[in-house]
Design an enzyme around this catalytic site. Structure first.
Site: not given
Ligand code: F6P
Length: 345
Positions: A17, A82, A113, A136, A138, A140, A182
């Site tokens: 992300g 990803r 992570d 990130t 998050d 985390d 997340r």
């Molecule tokens: O890790 C960052 C994040 O925005 C999280 O908060 C969320 O759960 C996820 O990525 C969403 O991922 P994507 O954009 O691949 O749907």
């Protein structure tokens, strides 16, 4: 010859992300590396840039002109992705080969992570040095007080919930606002506290164990507030906490308790925007520290900031646990909630 002189070419990519401040980190790595006469090759679209032929072709040396005037931009000039191929041996072999083909001595990855797990897996297939920079929204990752992008995401969340408060107040409505993170509640807790949300529901304080009882309690709290003429009522909820999220919780409160709530999922708006000062500065410090880590032969580490000091944390440690929301924050919310509930309006 010092250890540092052995690093001639550094590879860099952004992964997972995207987070506001990634560009500031890219800039800092490039400028700092050039200062030490290290060339930087930017790989595009996350780890796909090392595996997928069309993306490998996009690899290019990053110059001053590439990173000039990008510090204020959200997203990432290197693009992100990803990359499920990093979970396969064939993908890891290809990534290792690409790094060898490009004569990369060290790889800097800006991500969360999942990206660091990728870096750790790569080490079996490539002998170069690796450094992680925590990027990130998050927040985390263990081993750093803050990750790049978190402060901006919290500010975005605050601005949005403040606006929701205006309309909620006007109609004396109940809103359920879903925030990203997340599986951690850093954004939810920080936004909830900063916006004086009536309820903060997150993994740390509201693990969903008994939906029926939890609905009952929520309905009771809301009804009490309504009887006391509190006006608007805002519940912030962490994504992935309640199956079906804010929409499903609103539906359940309506169906089983006859309480009308408006659900609002903030979603990816939290990932975009110009990084706030804190993220730009943190990203710059971390980018420079990442290059300096290589100069003192630190590698297989994540750059972290703890108590205002740059630290190098073994990558394995950084991904062992998700960093938890601080107990003080949870206590503060609980105290305020208890006080407001007692108040006679
Ligand atoms: O890790 C960052 C994040 O925005 C999280 O908060 C969320 O759960 C996820 O990525 C969403 O991922 P994507 O954009 O691949 O749907």
């Amino acid at each position: 010859m010092t250890e540092s002189a052995k690093i001639k070419r550094l590879g860099m990519l952004t992964s997972g992300g995207d987070a506001p401040g990634m560009n500031a980190a890219i800039r800092a790595v490039v400028l700092s590396a050039h200062h030490y006469h290290i060339e930087v090759i930017g790989f595009h679209h996350g780890f796909n840039g090392l595996i997928v032929d069309d993306n490998i072709k996009q690899a290019k040396a990053l110059l001053f002109s590439d990173v000039n005037h990008i510090i204020h931009l959200g997203g990432t000039i290197l693009k992100s992705a990803r990359c499920p191929l990093m979970l396969e041996e064939s993908g890891l072999l290809k990534a290792g080969k690409t790094l060898k083909d490009h004569a990369i001595d060290a790889l800097v990855v800006i991500g969360g992570d999942g990206s660091f797990h990728g870096l750790l897996a790569l080490q079996k297939y490539w002998s170069g040095k690796v450094i992680g920079i925590p990027g990130t929204i998050d927040n985390d990752l263990d081993g750093t007080d803050y990750t790049i992008g978190f402060a901006t995401a919290v500010n975005t969340g605050i601005e949005a919930v403040d606006k929701i408060r205006d309309t909620a107040d006007a109609f004396e409505r109940i809103f359920i606002v879903e925030l990203m993170g997340r599986h951690s509640g850093h954004i939810t807790f920080n936004v909830g506290i900063a916006c004086a949300a009536e309820q903060v529901l997150s993994f740390e304080n509201f693990p969903v164990t008994n939906k029926k009882a939890q609905l009952e309690k929520l309905a009771e709290d809301i009804t009490l507030a309504q009887q006391q003429h509190c006006g608007s009522y805002i519940i912030v909820i962490a994504e992935n906490l309640w199956q079906g999220g804010a929409i499903e919780l609103a539906r359940a409160l309506n169906q089983y308790k006859n309480i009308n709530c408006t659900a609002c999922t903030l979603g990816h708006i939290q990932r975009g925007g110009s990084p706030v000062a804190k993220d730009r500065i943190l990203a710059t410090k971390m980018g420079v520290a990442a290059v300096q880590a290589l100069l003192i032969n630190e590698h297989n580490v994540m750059v972290g900031e703890l108590n205002n000091m740059m630290k190098f944390i073994p990558l394995v440690e950084s991904v062992k646990h998700h960093k938890l929301v601080s107990k003080q924050l949870i206590d503060a919310q609980e105290n305020i909630l208890a006080l407001t509930a007692q108040h006679q309006w």
